[in-house]
Design an enzyme around this catalytic site. Sequence first.
Site, PDB file in Angstrom:
ATOM      1  N   LYS A 119       0.865  -1.180   0.000  1.00 41.56           N
ATOM      2  CA  LYS A 119       0.000   0.000   0.000  1.00 41.56           C
ATOM      3  C   LYS A 119       0.909   1.240   0.000  1.00 41.56           C
ATOM      4  CE  LYS A 119      -2.696   3.369   1.681  1.00 41.56           C
ATOM      5  NZ  LYS A 119      -2.168   4.745   1.874  1.00 41.56           N
ATOM      6  N   GLU A 122       9.388   1.651  11.142  1.00 42.40           N
ATOM      7  CA  GLU A 122      10.476   2.623  10.979  1.00 42.40           C
ATOM      8  C   GLU A 122       9.826   3.990  10.943  1.00 42.40           C
ATOM      9  OE1 GLU A 122      12.413   5.426   9.738  1.00 42.40           O
ATOM     10  OE2 GLU A 122      12.547   4.482   7.766  1.00 42.40           O
ATOM     11  N   CYS A 125      14.030  10.924   6.762  1.00 42.94           N
ATOM     12  CA  CYS A 125      13.837  10.569   8.169  1.00 42.94           C
ATOM     13  C   CYS A 125      15.148  10.543   8.936  1.00 42.94           C
ATOM     14  CB  CYS A 125      13.137   9.215   8.284  1.00 42.94           C
ATOM     15  SG  CYS A 125      14.017   7.855   7.478  1.00 42.94           S
ATOM     16  N   GLU A 172       9.680  16.345  14.993  1.00 41.00           N
ATOM     17  CA  GLU A 172      10.112  16.181  13.609  1.00 41.00           C
ATOM     18  C   GLU A 172       9.355  17.134  12.697  1.00 41.00           C
ATOM     19  OE1 GLU A 172      11.211  12.439  10.840  1.00 41.00           O
ATOM     20  OE2 GLU A 172       9.137  12.484  11.534  1.00 41.00           O
TER      21      GLU A 172
END
Length: 487
Positions: free
Chosen positions: A181, A256, A289, A384
């Site tokens: 997906k 992750e 990331c 973040e």
Amino acid sequence: MSEHTITVAGVAVDTRHWIGGERVASAQTFPDVSPIDGSTIGEISRGTGMEAAAAVAAAKAAFPAWAATSRAERARILHAIADGVEKRIEELSIVETTDNGALLRSHRRGVMPRVAHNFRFFADWLLKLEHEDFETRGHTNHVSWDPAGPSVLITPWNAPLMLATWKVAPALAAGNTVILKPAEWTPLTASLLADIAAEAGLPAGVLNVVQGYGSEIGDALTSHPDVRRISFTGSVPTAKRIAESAAANLTPLSLELGGKSPLLVFADADLDLAVDLAVEQYDNAGQVCLAATRFLVEESVAEEFTRRFVEKAGQLTQGDPRGEATDIGPNIHPLQLEKIDGFVQRAVAAGARAVIGGHRKDGQYYAPTLLTAVAQDSEIVQEEIFGPVLTLQTFATEDEAVRLANDTRFGLAATLATGAPERAERVTAQLVAGTVWTNCFFVRDLQAPFGGSRHSGVGREGGTWSFDFYCDVKNTVTSPNGWNNHG
């Protein structure tokens, strides 16, 4: 050309799902918009629970035969997929650049070749995957890796095909079937991957690709009782929802997630190298990331480091990612741009100083930004951002540097610049991170473990760690006695 086919820079892309070896359309669609100019690329089939159920059923039906396929044959097909990727590097590159705004030259030279390498690496690793037999009181222990079953892989938009195949390749190599997906903001190269895999001879149902929104199709996939593994790369809030869905079936997860990684610069570092590492954090418009978004610089060199950084960052070219000279492209979506600017404006209102940047540019472009005068407990340091926004703080001692580096809820990566091997050894041993780079950045080897600590993730993948996750690891103990010796 089918009504469900769109043309992206001359490349035909099917907008339907790929389920059980066939293209399947949905009753509804969603728009796919290019971040380069805000234009609508096409309308994409919008999956729901119905398509999720069909994809899982197809994967379940295909699993026994694929799991029983020999390692050599699985590896051969994965290499054939890699061949197909290499033949279409130019097409995949221009489609992905149009879809997510990352640099075309990076896709051509690095990202798409890495996609092919993902398949080749795990195909080859499969063929040498073994654990030496060992004895227990005369009994033989034999370790094996049994395919687990249908696996749901949910992938992000910042490096769509590379991060998808980082999961797809080991899952297929392990003998699992897959439901992929892709992120709804970047679905196109996953559709092309389905074509490439079919052309390579991957049996129907072994790889399925479904598109749509997480709340409509993602939840149906992650809560399905026939799913045996879930691997997700993305945000912490989404990971929590996936974990809740998986909990009812005790489905194993690999997560992750985000990062707020530090770059520690000591006074004994090669400052030119440190500045090069720092400017590299603007890669992919800050949408990485692993990026070291928090600069922690020793007080005695902070002023000189900042001066050199500003000079070098000023040489970057921001603009159309299809241009060969472009260094920074657009951010992915207007919602993401709003989020980035919100972080910056709140930080400035709280007293932060924008040494460079600090503002939007035309379209979906955000100026490369460096903020100083930021507090350790401030939002801009702790959360973040996922954009071209960096912060700079100073430290006086090694202990303070380590304390600041570890003082967030994340633990994905860390980068260290120092000229002293002894310091590097001391500091890296104390850093909370899944990956630490010393005097380098973004050096990745697929045989190394990859993942994060704390809120940066659960589990490790890469090399044998990937097979440990995608398989049920079995130990068979055999007695030397009891054989009937019938020959």
